[in-house]
Design a protein around this motif. Structure first.
Motif, PDB file in Angstrom:
ATOM      1  N   ARG A 454       7.783 -38.020  14.331  1.00  0.00           N
ATOM      2  CA  ARG A 454       7.212 -36.906  15.093  1.00  0.00           C
ATOM      3  C   ARG A 454       8.289 -36.252  15.957  1.00  0.00           C
ATOM      4  NH1 ARG A 454       5.087 -36.451  20.146  1.00  0.00           N
ATOM      5  NH2 ARG A 454       5.404 -38.683  20.499  1.00  0.00           N
ATOM      6  N   PRO A 455       8.372 -34.909  15.947  1.00  0.00           N
ATOM      7  CA  PRO A 455       9.379 -34.223  16.776  1.00  0.00           C
ATOM      8  C   PRO A 455       9.149 -34.480  18.260  1.00  0.00           C
ATOM      9  CG  PRO A 455       8.485 -32.744  15.106  1.00  0.00           C
ATOM     10  CD  PRO A 455       7.617 -33.969  15.091  1.00  0.00           C
ATOM     11  N   ARG A 456      10.247 -34.657  18.973  1.00  0.00           N
ATOM     12  CA  ARG A 456      10.194 -34.840  20.430  1.00  0.00           C
ATOM     13  C   ARG A 456      11.220 -33.913  21.064  1.00  0.00           C
ATOM     14  NH1 ARG A 456      10.817 -39.867  18.434  1.00  0.00           N
ATOM     15  NH2 ARG A 456      12.945 -39.948  19.256  1.00  0.00           N
ATOM     16  N   GLY A 457      10.768 -33.085  21.981  1.00  0.00           N
ATOM     17  CA  GLY A 457      11.681 -32.129  22.595  1.00  0.00           C
ATOM     18  C   GLY A 457      11.272 -31.772  24.003  1.00  0.00           C
ATOM     19  N   THR A 458      12.227 -31.202  24.748  1.00  0.00           N
ATOM     20  CA  THR A 458      11.975 -30.737  26.108  1.00  0.00           C
ATOM     21  C   THR A 458      12.519 -29.316  26.256  1.00  0.00           C
ATOM     22  OG1 THR A 458      14.072 -31.689  26.858  1.00  0.00           O
ATOM     23  CG2 THR A 458      12.098 -33.054  27.100  1.00  0.00           C
ATOM     24  N   SER A 459      11.917 -28.578  27.138  1.00  0.00           N
ATOM     25  CA  SER A 459      12.343 -27.200  27.360  1.00  0.00           C
ATOM     26  C   SER A 459      13.591 -27.164  28.227  1.00  0.00           C
ATOM     27  CB  SER A 459      11.224 -26.402  28.031  1.00  0.00           C
ATOM     28  OG  SER A 459      11.686 -25.113  28.400  1.00  0.00           O
ATOM     29  N   VAL A 460      14.489 -26.228  27.903  1.00  0.00           N
ATOM     30  CA  VAL A 460      15.686 -26.047  28.740  1.00  0.00           C
ATOM     31  C   VAL A 460      15.392 -25.124  29.912  1.00  0.00           C
ATOM     32  CG1 VAL A 460      17.241 -26.478  26.820  1.00  0.00           C
ATOM     33  CG2 VAL A 460      16.551 -24.113  27.333  1.00  0.00           C
ATOM     34  N   GLY A 461      14.216 -24.531  29.931  1.00  0.00           N
ATOM     35  CA  GLY A 461      13.817 -23.721  31.076  1.00  0.00           C
ATOM     36  C   GLY A 461      14.389 -22.321  31.107  1.00  0.00           C
ATOM     37  N   ILE A 462      14.810 -21.814  29.945  1.00  0.00           N
ATOM     38  CA  ILE A 462      15.350 -20.454  29.854  1.00  0.00           C
ATOM     39  C   ILE A 462      14.505 -19.680  28.851  1.00  0.00           C
ATOM     40  CG2 ILE A 462      17.362 -19.065  29.229  1.00  0.00           C
ATOM     41  CD1 ILE A 462      19.132 -21.340  30.107  1.00  0.00           C
ATOM     42  N   SER A 463      14.172 -18.449  29.182  1.00  0.00           N
ATOM     43  CA  SER A 463      13.283 -17.670  28.330  1.00  0.00           C
ATOM     44  C   SER A 463      13.955 -17.301  27.010  1.00  0.00           C
ATOM     45  CB  SER A 463      12.846 -16.389  29.047  1.00  0.00           C
ATOM     46  OG  SER A 463      13.945 -15.491  29.145  1.00  0.00           O
ATOM     47  N   ASP A 464      13.140 -17.108  25.987  1.00  0.00           N
ATOM     48  CA  ASP A 464      13.675 -16.709  24.686  1.00  0.00           C
ATOM     49  C   ASP A 464      14.280 -15.311  24.749  1.00  0.00           C
ATOM     50  OD1 ASP A 464      14.063 -17.175  21.853  1.00  0.00           O
ATOM     51  OD2 ASP A 464      12.514 -15.656  21.522  1.00  0.00           O
ATOM     52  N   GLU A 465      13.821 -14.497  25.697  1.00  0.00           N
ATOM     53  CA  GLU A 465      14.396 -13.161  25.864  1.00  0.00           C
ATOM     54  C   GLU A 465      15.881 -13.261  26.202  1.00  0.00           C
ATOM     55  OE1 GLU A 465      13.874  -9.217  28.780  1.00  0.00           O
ATOM     56  OE2 GLU A 465      12.587 -10.984  29.021  1.00  0.00           O
ATOM     57  N   HIS A 466      16.213 -14.156  27.107  1.00  0.00           N
ATOM     58  CA  HIS A 466      17.619 -14.341  27.463  1.00  0.00           C
ATOM     59  C   HIS A 466      18.398 -15.032  26.343  1.00  0.00           C
ATOM     60  CE1 HIS A 466      16.331 -14.122  31.958  1.00  0.00           C
ATOM     61  NE2 HIS A 466      16.698 -12.918  31.508  1.00  0.00           N
ATOM     62  N   LEU A 467      17.760 -15.989  25.670  1.00  0.00           N
ATOM     63  CA  LEU A 467      18.435 -16.673  24.569  1.00  0.00           C
ATOM     64  C   LEU A 467      18.672 -15.723  23.400  1.00  0.00           C
ATOM     65  CD1 LEU A 467      16.547 -20.095  24.651  1.00  0.00           C
ATOM     66  CD2 LEU A 467      18.855 -19.595  25.485  1.00  0.00           C
ATOM     67  N   GLN A 468      17.811 -14.723  23.254  1.00  0.00           N
ATOM     68  CA  GLN A 468      18.005 -13.748  22.193  1.00  0.00           C
ATOM     69  C   GLN A 468      19.295 -12.957  22.400  1.00  0.00           C
ATOM     70  OE1 GLN A 468      16.707 -13.216  19.302  1.00  0.00           O
ATOM     71  NE2 GLN A 468      17.798 -11.303  18.852  1.00  0.00           N
ATOM     72  N   ILE A 469      19.624 -12.638  23.625  1.00  0.00           N
ATOM     73  CA  ILE A 469      20.880 -11.929  23.905  1.00  0.00           C
ATOM     74  C   ILE A 469      22.071 -12.791  23.504  1.00  0.00           C
ATOM     75  CG2 ILE A 469      22.324 -11.030  25.774  1.00  0.00           C
ATOM     76  CD1 ILE A 469      19.664 -10.239  27.187  1.00  0.00           C
ATOM     77  N   VAL A 470      21.974 -14.106  23.782  1.00  0.00           N
ATOM     78  CA  VAL A 470      23.038 -15.035  23.377  1.00  0.00           C
ATOM     79  C   VAL A 470      23.139 -15.075  21.855  1.00  0.00           C
ATOM     80  CG1 VAL A 470      23.782 -17.439  23.410  1.00  0.00           C
ATOM     81  CG2 VAL A 470      22.805 -16.400  25.477  1.00  0.00           C
ATOM     82  N   ARG A 471      21.992 -15.127  21.178  1.00  0.00           N
ATOM     83  CA  ARG A 471      22.017 -15.152  19.704  1.00  0.00           C
ATOM     84  C   ARG A 471      22.642 -13.887  19.146  1.00  0.00           C
ATOM     85  NH1 ARG A 471      16.778 -17.587  20.530  1.00  0.00           N
ATOM     86  NH2 ARG A 471      15.721 -15.610  20.107  1.00  0.00           N
ATOM     87  N   GLU A 472      22.367 -12.749  19.793  1.00  0.00           N
ATOM     88  CA  GLU A 472      22.973 -11.492  19.342  1.00  0.00           C
ATOM     89  C   GLU A 472      24.489 -11.529  19.498  1.00  0.00           C
ATOM     90  OE1 GLU A 472      20.979  -8.525  21.634  1.00  0.00           O
ATOM     91  OE2 GLU A 472      19.054  -8.780  20.584  1.00  0.00           O
ATOM     92  N   GLY A 473      24.952 -12.112  20.603  1.00  0.00           N
ATOM     93  CA  GLY A 473      26.394 -12.242  20.788  1.00  0.00           C
ATOM     94  C   GLY A 473      27.012 -13.162  19.748  1.00  0.00           C
ATOM     95  N   MET A 474      26.308 -14.219  19.370  1.00  0.00           N
ATOM     96  CA  MET A 474      26.815 -15.142  18.352  1.00  0.00           C
ATOM     97  C   MET A 474      26.776 -14.512  16.959  1.00  0.00           C
ATOM     98  SD  MET A 474      25.261 -18.780  19.719  1.00  0.00           S
ATOM     99  CE  MET A 474      26.150 -19.742  18.490  1.00  0.00           C
ATOM    100  N   ARG A 475      25.816 -13.650  16.734  1.00  0.00           N
ATOM    101  CA  ARG A 475      25.796 -12.921  15.459  1.00  0.00           C
ATOM    102  C   ARG A 475      26.961 -11.945  15.399  1.00  0.00           C
ATOM    103  NH1 ARG A 475      25.294 -12.813  10.165  1.00  0.00           N
ATOM    104  NH2 ARG A 475      24.417 -10.878   9.333  1.00  0.00           N
ATOM    105  N   ALA A 476      27.257 -11.295  16.531  1.00  0.00           N
ATOM    106  CA  ALA A 476      28.384 -10.363  16.580  1.00  0.00           C
ATOM    107  C   ALA A 476      29.711 -11.091  16.369  1.00  0.00           C
ATOM    108  CB  ALA A 476      28.385  -9.625  17.921  1.00  0.00           C
TER     109      ALA A 476
END
Length: 562
Positions: A454-476
């Motif tokens: 069974r998956p076990r995880g915890t939240s890092v406490g940062i919104s996906d909106e902010h993580l999306q900007i990071v993902r865009e930078g990594m795509r770039a």
């Protein structure tokens, strides 16, 4: 006289042959039928002789009985019991280990050894494919002493999955009772307890993916003189490991057999083939930690992602003690004005100096927040991964510096920590988990090796909106001429980040990182790769190596791409 004769024969009928003797037929008497014989009493000497013989025999048997039953009774009783009833072990087959598609990775061989003599237990066979020694591990076999008595009746898992899931893989031995007669002849055999097979394991690992990943990286390392490395691929939605390899490897079979020479060579090797670099190797991360601090800066509201910071190739900090000798912190090149996405794409050190420690009008996170967010993403602690042997790594802090160097913390230490340098140390397992959290929207999953876990995880406490900007930078970083441009290919959309760290007493070696996720539009998998100790200046690191792997993945395993 007549009275005396009558007295002797009183009580017995007198047969005619006791009185009469027909002289006319004496010659025809049959002596063999005792006719005509006169019985005489047995002599006293004969009776005495027989008595002596019987007395001696009785004494002999009594003496032997005394010796066997009294003097040596306990020993002979034990021998008698062992000779009559003997317990033999019926060894239970160990469970089979397969990959997620049912391909056997560890199984039981026929009960024959190299000399073609039957063994009472099955030896363990392991896949010859590269990349599996550290994840599978090996076993020790049952052992008997010189007399044939088993002093170890079970297989013992020593490392890897064989050790971590030993209780599941180990069956329950049975026993058989053999009855023999006094001459050692087998009378009968009865199975008293039937054996129970060990449980099978289905790993989340894909053997094809793992094998190719190991082949590509080991081949690249050999050409470009890296001494070792590790790579992991994780399902960002569950934490399942699709691949986890470490090299150099060791010979599983040689360790199971107890090959003294192979064991000694592995223990004495300078490249440490026994080290599972995926969980126990610690490395300076370099620039691969920048996505964490970009997300932290957005979450803390200290910078707008559109704000641009100028990188002229370095920043200069006044030195209060020596005004004419300011402290210079270099970028790896001048990038001009960069916003957050572009700073991630080109890996601008100046940008992360500014948001990490603060510079001019830009407020920084500070070392306390840097430490806090690094820990939220899994650094500086073990995760409890099933294979064990995890290292915590190091997040540099003022307390760490005082304890390690007996010195105070300075602004420059914060700058260097913000770009993954100084005393920062992480494991590949920590890195792949953290990039999985960036990819999936903020859940840090525990990595696991079984498909039914069974998956076990915890939240890092940062919104996906902010993580999306990071993902865009990594795509770039992949598509817009960034540091991970080697991963730009048709048919598979990757987001990536690279990192390089100088190592050695004189920075004569380098470690190379490549991390990322795919597909960019809906991330399902994340990867982390480190290649260690190539000569400084080597210009073909982990990112070009992974490009070869992803071309293969796109063509050979479309289920991981589409």
């Amino acid at each position: 006289m007549a009275f005396w004769f009558r007295k002797r024969i009183r009580g017995r009928e007198i047969d005619p042959e006791d009185i009469f003797l027909d002289s006319s037929n004496r010659a025809q008497l049959d002596s063999l039928q005792l006719e005509g014989r006169i019985e005489r009493p047995v002599s006293g000497f004969a009776i005495a002789g027989v008595g002596v013989i019987f007395t001696l025999a009785a004494l002999l048997y009594a003496g032997q009985a005394f010796k066997l039953q009294i003097l040596q009774g306990e020993a002979y009783a034990d021998i008698s019991r062992n000779n009559r009833l003997a317990r033999d072990v019926i060894f239970a087959p160990r469970g089979v280990i397969t990959d997620r598609n049912g391909k056997e990775l560890a199984w039981n061989a026929p009960k024959m050894d190299a000399a073609s003599t039957t063994l009472p237990y099955a030896k363990r066979e392991y896949t010859p494919l590269p990349g599996f020694s550290h994840i599978l591990g090996f076993v020790r076999y049952p052992k008997a002493d010189a007399s044939g008595s088993w002093w170890r009746e079970e297989y013992v898992g020593v490392s890897g999955v064989e050790h971590a899931y030993d209780a599941t893989l180990t069956g329950e031995n049975g026993s058989i009772m053999s009855e023999t007669d006094a001459r050692g002849k087998l009378v009968r055999e009865d199975i008293v307890d039937p054996p129970r097979d060990g449980g099978n394991l289905k790993l989340s690992i894909d053997a094809d993916v793992q094998t190719k990943l190991a082949e590509v990286l080991q081949g690249h390392a050999k050409v470009h003189r890296f001494q070792g490395g590790s790579a992991l691929i994780i399902d960002v939605r569950t934490g399942e490991l699709i691949a986890m390899t470490s090299f150099p490897e060791y010979d599983i079979a040689a360790f199971s057999e107890g090959d003294a020479e192979a064991i000694r060579d592995a223990n004495e090797s300078a490249v440490v083939p026994l080290l599972n670099r995926a969980v126990a190797g610690v490395y300076a991360p370099g620039s691969i930690v920048k996505p964490i601090f970009a997300a932290a800066a957005l979450h803390e509201g200290i910078i707008d992602p559109e704000k641009k910071i100028l990188s002229t190739g370095s920043i200069s900090i006044p030195n209060p003690y020596f005004p004419d000798k300011p402290s210079i912190f270099k970028d790896w090149k001048a990038h001009g004005y960069v916003d957050m996405r572009r700073a991630l794409a080109v890996s601008s050190d100046v940008y992360f100096y500014a948001i990490g420690g603060g510079y001019q009008d830009q407020r920084g996170l500070g070392i306390v927040k840097i430490d806090e967010y690094a820990r939220k993403f899994g650094f500086g602690a073990v995760s409890g991964f099933v294979l064990g042997g995890e290292e915590e790594g190091v997040i540099p802090t003022p307390e760490w510096k005082e304890e390690t160097f007996d010195d105070v913390w300075r602004l420059g230490d914060t700058y260097n920590t913000a770009i993954g340098q100084y005393g920062f140390q992480v494991t590949p397992l920590q890195v792949v988990r953290y990039i999985g959290a960036i990819a999936n929207g903020g859940t840090l999953y525990d990595a696991h090796l079984l498909t039914d876990e069974r998956p076990r995880g915890t939240s890092v406490g940062i919104s996906d909106e902010h993580l999306q900007i990071v993902r865009e930078g990594m795509r770039a970083a992949v598509t817009d001429g960034g540091t991970a441009a080697a991963l730009n290919m048709s048919g598979i959309s990757l987001g990536g980040k690279t990192g390089t760290a100088q190592v050695g007493a004189r920075n004569e070696y380098m470690n190379s990182w490549a991390i990322g996720f795919w597909p960019y539009e809906d991330p399902k998998y994340a990867f982390a790769v480190v290649l260690e100790k190539a000569p400084a200046g080597t210009n073909s690191g982990a990112s070009p190596a992974m490009a070869s792997f992803f071309y293969w993945l796109r063509d050979a395993k479309p289920e991981y791409v589409n």
